[in-house]
Design a protein around this motif. Structure first.
Motif, mmCIF file in Angstrom:
data_model
loop_
_atom_site.group_PDB
_atom_site.id
_atom_site.type_symbol
_atom_site.label_atom_id
_atom_site.label_comp_id
_atom_site.label_asym_id
_atom_site.label_seq_id
_atom_site.Cartn_x
_atom_site.Cartn_y
_atom_site.Cartn_z
ATOM 1 N N CYS A 313 -14.663 -18.205 -23.917
ATOM 2 C CA CYS A 313 -13.453 -18.938 -23.502
ATOM 3 C C CYS A 313 -13.661 -19.596 -22.139
ATOM 4 N N LEU A 314 -14.247 -18.845 -21.225
ATOM 5 C CA LEU A 314 -14.479 -19.359 -19.874
ATOM 6 C C LEU A 314 -15.493 -20.495 -19.886
ATOM 7 N N TYR A 315 -16.561 -20.325 -20.688
ATOM 8 C CA TYR A 315 -17.610 -21.349 -20.783
ATOM 9 C C TYR A 315 -17.011 -22.653 -21.319
ATOM 10 N N ALA A 316 -16.232 -22.542 -22.383
ATOM 11 C CA ALA A 316 -15.648 -23.742 -22.989
ATOM 12 C C ALA A 316 -14.734 -24.466 -22.015
ATOM 13 N N THR A 317 -13.908 -23.724 -21.314
ATOM 14 C CA THR A 317 -12.941 -24.323 -20.392
ATOM 15 C C THR A 317 -13.653 -24.931 -19.183
ATOM 16 N N ALA A 318 -14.650 -24.223 -18.656
ATOM 17 C CA ALA A 318 -15.402 -24.750 -17.508
ATOM 18 C C ALA A 318 -16.190 -25.997 -17.899
ATOM 19 N N ALA A 319 -16.688 -26.041 -19.143
ATOM 20 C CA ALA A 319 -17.434 -27.217 -19.607
ATOM 21 C C ALA A 319 -16.540 -28.458 -19.609
ATOM 22 N N GLY A 388 -11.087 -21.995 -9.343
ATOM 23 C CA GLY A 388 -11.209 -21.668 -7.923
ATOM 24 C C GLY A 388 -12.612 -21.905 -7.396
ATOM 25 N N GLU A 389 -13.598 -21.881 -8.281
ATOM 26 C CA GLU A 389 -14.983 -22.195 -7.919
ATOM 27 C C GLU A 389 -15.410 -23.444 -8.672
ATOM 28 N N ARG A 390 -16.563 -24.016 -8.288
ATOM 29 C CA ARG A 390 -17.053 -25.189 -8.996
ATOM 30 C C ARG A 390 -17.321 -24.822 -10.451
ATOM 31 N N PRO A 391 -16.787 -25.563 -11.404
ATOM 32 C CA PRO A 391 -17.049 -25.261 -12.817
ATOM 33 C C PRO A 391 -18.539 -25.206 -13.143
ATOM 34 N N GLN A 392 -19.328 -26.056 -12.471
ATOM 35 C CA GLN A 392 -20.762 -26.090 -12.738
ATOM 36 C C GLN A 392 -21.417 -24.751 -12.380
ATOM 37 N N THR A 393 -20.963 -24.128 -11.287
ATOM 38 C CA THR A 393 -21.498 -22.819 -10.896
ATOM 39 C C THR A 393 -21.184 -21.780 -11.959
ATOM 40 N N ILE A 394 -19.984 -21.828 -12.510
ATOM 41 C CA ILE A 394 -19.584 -20.891 -13.559
ATOM 42 C C ILE A 394 -20.459 -21.093 -14.802
ATOM 43 N N LEU A 395 -20.700 -22.356 -15.161
ATOM 44 C CA LEU A 395 -21.543 -22.647 -16.323
ATOM 45 C C LEU A 395 -22.963 -22.138 -16.121
ATOM 46 N N GLU A 396 -23.518 -22.392 -14.940
ATOM 47 C CA GLU A 396 -24.889 -21.946 -14.655
ATOM 48 C C GLU A 396 -24.996 -20.426 -14.750
ATOM 49 N N THR A 397 -23.981 -19.738 -14.242
ATOM 50 C CA THR A 397 -24.004 -18.269 -14.262
ATOM 51 C C THR A 397 -23.843 -17.743 -15.681
ATOM 52 N N LEU A 398 -22.940 -18.330 -16.449
ATOM 53 C CA LEU A 398 -22.731 -17.893 -17.831
ATOM 54 C C LEU A 398 -23.967 -18.114 -18.691
ATOM 55 N N ARG A 399 -24.713 -19.160 -18.393
ATOM 56 C CA ARG A 399 -25.907 -19.449 -19.198
ATOM 57 C C ARG A 399 -27.011 -18.410 -18.985
ATOM 58 N N GLU A 400 -26.837 -17.537 -17.986
ATOM 59 C CA GLU A 400 -27.797 -16.449 -17.814
ATOM 60 C C GLU A 400 -27.657 -15.412 -18.918
ATOM 61 N N ASP A 401 -26.519 -15.422 -19.619
ATOM 62 C CA ASP A 401 -26.353 -14.618 -20.836
ATOM 63 C C ASP A 401 -27.186 -15.299 -21.930
ATOM 64 N N SER A 402 -28.091 -14.558 -22.542
ATOM 65 C CA SER A 402 -29.055 -15.168 -23.470
ATOM 66 C C SER A 402 -28.361 -15.874 -24.642
ATOM 67 N N ARG A 403 -27.230 -15.341 -25.104
ATOM 68 C CA ARG A 403 -26.552 -15.969 -26.251
ATOM 69 C C ARG A 403 -25.975 -17.326 -25.855
ATOM 70 N N LEU A 404 -25.401 -17.406 -24.669
ATOM 71 C CA LEU A 404 -24.869 -18.692 -24.214
ATOM 72 C C LEU A 404 -25.994 -19.630 -23.783
ATOM 73 N N GLY A 405 -27.051 -19.030 -23.237
ATOM 74 C CA GLY A 405 -28.182 -19.850 -22.812
ATOM 75 C C GLY A 405 -28.895 -20.509 -23.972
ATOM 76 N N SER A 406 -28.710 -19.964 -25.180
ATOM 77 C CA SER A 406 -29.376 -20.538 -26.356
ATOM 78 C C SER A 406 -28.669 -21.805 -26.858
ATOM 79 N N ILE A 407 -27.447 -22.046 -26.380
ATOM 80 C CA ILE A 407 -26.709 -23.242 -26.793
ATOM 81 C C ILE A 407 -27.122 -24.413 -25.908
#
Length: 424
Positions: A313-319, A388-407
Motif C-alpha cells: 500500500c505504501l509503495y503504491a501510494t509513494a509511487a 512527511g518524507e520524500r516519496p523517492q526515499t520511501i520507494l528506495e527503502t521499500l525496494r530493499e525488500d526482495s519481493r518489491l525489488g523484483s518489480i
C-alpha cells in the motif's frame, strides 16, 4: 588505539546537546513560551501537595511536547526535594507496549526504579489486576504525588478482541486512581499524541473521569528551528560550524512538519560525518549528506516492522506521489497501482476500503498524512495522501525488500503515468 582516539580533538564538544531526547534547560526551549507557561501553570500545584489536573498534549512529532513535559517535571521534582515532598514522574513510551497488562507492569517497573525498590509481582503469569495493585502499593509507599507521562499513547491499542482500545482502559484506571483502591498518593496523567483526534477514540467512561486540559503544539517554522539549533550550537567546538549549516538544517526540517528532532539529528549526523572524514569544519555538504542518511534511516526503521500488505500500500501510494509536483497521491489512483503490485508478485489483493485503512494506520508513524477531498457534489469523495518524507526515499527503502525489488521500477512508473493521465 582507543586512547589515541580519546586524545583527538573532535568537532563535537558535548554530544548530549545533539540528542533530541536530552532534556535541556528552559532557556534553550524556543518557540514554545505559551505551551511552557500552560504546562507549568497546571502542574505546579504539585508543589503545594495537591493533585495536578490531567493534560492532553497533541500535535506533530518533534514539536516539543515531551521535552516541555520533562523539563517542567524535572524542575518540580527539584523543588519538591527541598520541601520533603515525594514527587515522581513515571514516563513510558507506548509505542513499544502491546497490551494493557504490559503497560501496567512497565509503569510499575518505572515507579519501582525511581523509588529504588523491587516490583513484587512477575511480569507474566499474573492477572492485570495484580499488576495494578502492585503499582498502587509502590506509589502509596514511596510518593506523595505522581505524574504519569504516556508518550505516543495512541499506539497502545491492545488486543483486537477488546471493543475498547487499551489506551482508553489505561486512562480510565489511572484517572480514577484513589477513588476506590485506597491510593493516597495524588495521581495525574499527561497523555501525549500526534493524533489530534485521539480523545474521540476514548470510551465515554474513561473520558468522563480523565477530563484533560488540552495543550496544542503546532509545527515549528524555519526561523524557530534555526533558533533551536543556535541554542545547541555550543555542542560543537568554537568556530567549526559554517554559517550556512544551521539555516540549511532548519530548512530541511521545516519541510517535514517542522520537526525539531529531525533538525537536531541533522546537525549531529553532519558533525559525525565531518569528524569521520577528518575535516576541520562542518559544512553545507555534510548537512545535505546527513539529510539523505537521516531520512533513509528513519524510513527504514519504520518499514522494518510493517506487514507486506502495508508495504505494498505504501509503495503504491509513494509511487504516485513521486511523480506529482506537489508530492500528493489520491487514494483512488494509489489503489489501482496497488492492484498492479499485488498481481505482479502474486499476493492477496484487498478491497479499496482495506487499502485506505492500511494507509490510515501508517499515519501513526508520521510517514504520511491525509485529507478528505472532492471535485464537486457529483464526483464523490477521496483521500489525498501527503508524505512527511520524500516519496523517492520511501520507494528506495521499500525496494530493499526482495519481493518489491523484483518489480520493475520503470514498469511501476508506466502504470502510474497511465493512471494519472486518465488511461487504463
Amino acid at each position: 588505539m582507543l586512547l589515541e582516539f580519546d586524545d583527538e580533538d573532535g568537532l563535537i564538544r558535548d554530544r548530549a546537546l545533539l540528542d533530541p531526547n536530552y532534556v535541556v534547560e528552559e532557556d534553550r526551549i524556543v518557540g514554545r513560551d505559551d505551551q511552557l507557561r500552560e504546562v507549568t501553570r497546571m502542574l505546579r500545584v504539585a508543589l503545594g501537595d495537591n493533585r495536578p489536573p490531567n493534560l492532553f498534549l497533541y500535535g506533530p512529532s518533534g514539536t516539543g511536547k515531551s521535552l516541555i513535559t520533562k523539563a517542567v517535571c524535572n524542575n518540580i521534582a527539584r523543588i519538591c526535594d527541598g520541601r520533603e515532598l515525594g514527587f515522581g514522574t513515571i514516563e513510558v513510551n507506548c509505542q513499544d507496549l502491546d497490551t494493557l497488562g504490559t503497560a501496567v507492569y512497565e509503569l510499575a517497573e518505572q515507579a519501582a526504579e525511581q523509588a529504588d525498590v523491587e516490583v513484587a509481582v512477575p511480569k507474566h503469569g499474573v492477572a492485570t489486576k495484580e499488576k495494578w495493585d502492585e503499582l498502587f502499593r509502590i506509589l502509596n509507599e514511596n510518593f506523595d504525588s505522581v505524574v504519569f507521562v504516556l508518550d505516543e499513547l495512541d499506539m497502545l491499542v491492545g488486543r483486537r478482541d477488546k471493543q475498547e482500545p487499551a489506551f482508553s482502559r489505561l486512562l480510565y484506571q489511572l484517572s480514577r486512581a484513589g477513588a476506590d483502591d485506597g491510593l493516597s498518593a495524588f495521581v495525574s496523567v499527561v497523555a501525549i499524541s500526534n493524533d489530534t483526534k485521539l480523545m474521540e477514540a476514548v470510551g465515554s467512561r474513561a473520558l468522563s473521569s480523565f477530563t484533560p486540559e488540552d495543550v496544542h503544539f503546532d509545527d515549528y517554522d524555519a526561523d524557530q528551528l534555526q533558533s533551536i539549533l543556535r541554542r545547541r550550537k555550543d555542542a560543537f567546538r568554537e568556530g567549526v560550524v559554517d554559517d550556512d549549516v544551521i539555516p540549511l538544517a532548519a530548512a530541511f526540517a521545516a519541510q517535514t512538519h517542522g520537526d525539531a528532532r529531525k533538525a537536531i539529528d541533522l546537525m549531529r549526523v553532519a558533525g559525525e560525518l565531518a569528524e569521520r572524514e577528518g575535516e576541520s569544519r562542518v559544512t553545507e555538504s555534510h548537512v545535505r549528506r546527513a539529510q539523505a542518511r537521516v531520512e533513509k534511516n528513519r524510513v527504514l526503521e519504520v518499514i522494518r516492522g510493517i506487514s507486506t500488505q502495508k508495504k505494498l500500500c505504501l509503495y503504491a501510494t509513494a509511487a504516485v506521489a513521486a511523480q506529482r509536483n506537489d508530492g500528493s497521491a489520491r487514494s483512488t489512483t494509489g489503489y489501482r497501482v496497488y492492484q498492479y503490485l499485488t498481481d505482479a508478485i502474486d499476493v492477496d489483493q484487498y478491497h479499496q476500503e482495506t487499502y485506505v485503512n492500511k494507509m490510515k494506520e501508517l499515519t501513526t508513524y508520521s510517514l504520511v498524512d491525509f485529507e478528505r477531498r472532492s471535485h464537486g457534489p457529483s464526483s464523490g469523495m477521496f483521500l489525498e495522501f501527503q508524505f512527511g518524507e520524500r516519496p523517492q526515499t520511501i520507494l528506495e527503502t521499500l525496494r530493499e525488500d526482495s519481493r518489491l525489488g523484483s518489480i520493475s521500477a520503470d514498469a511501476v512508473r508506466s502504470v502510474v503515468n497511465a493512471q494519472t493521465s486518465g488511461r487504463t
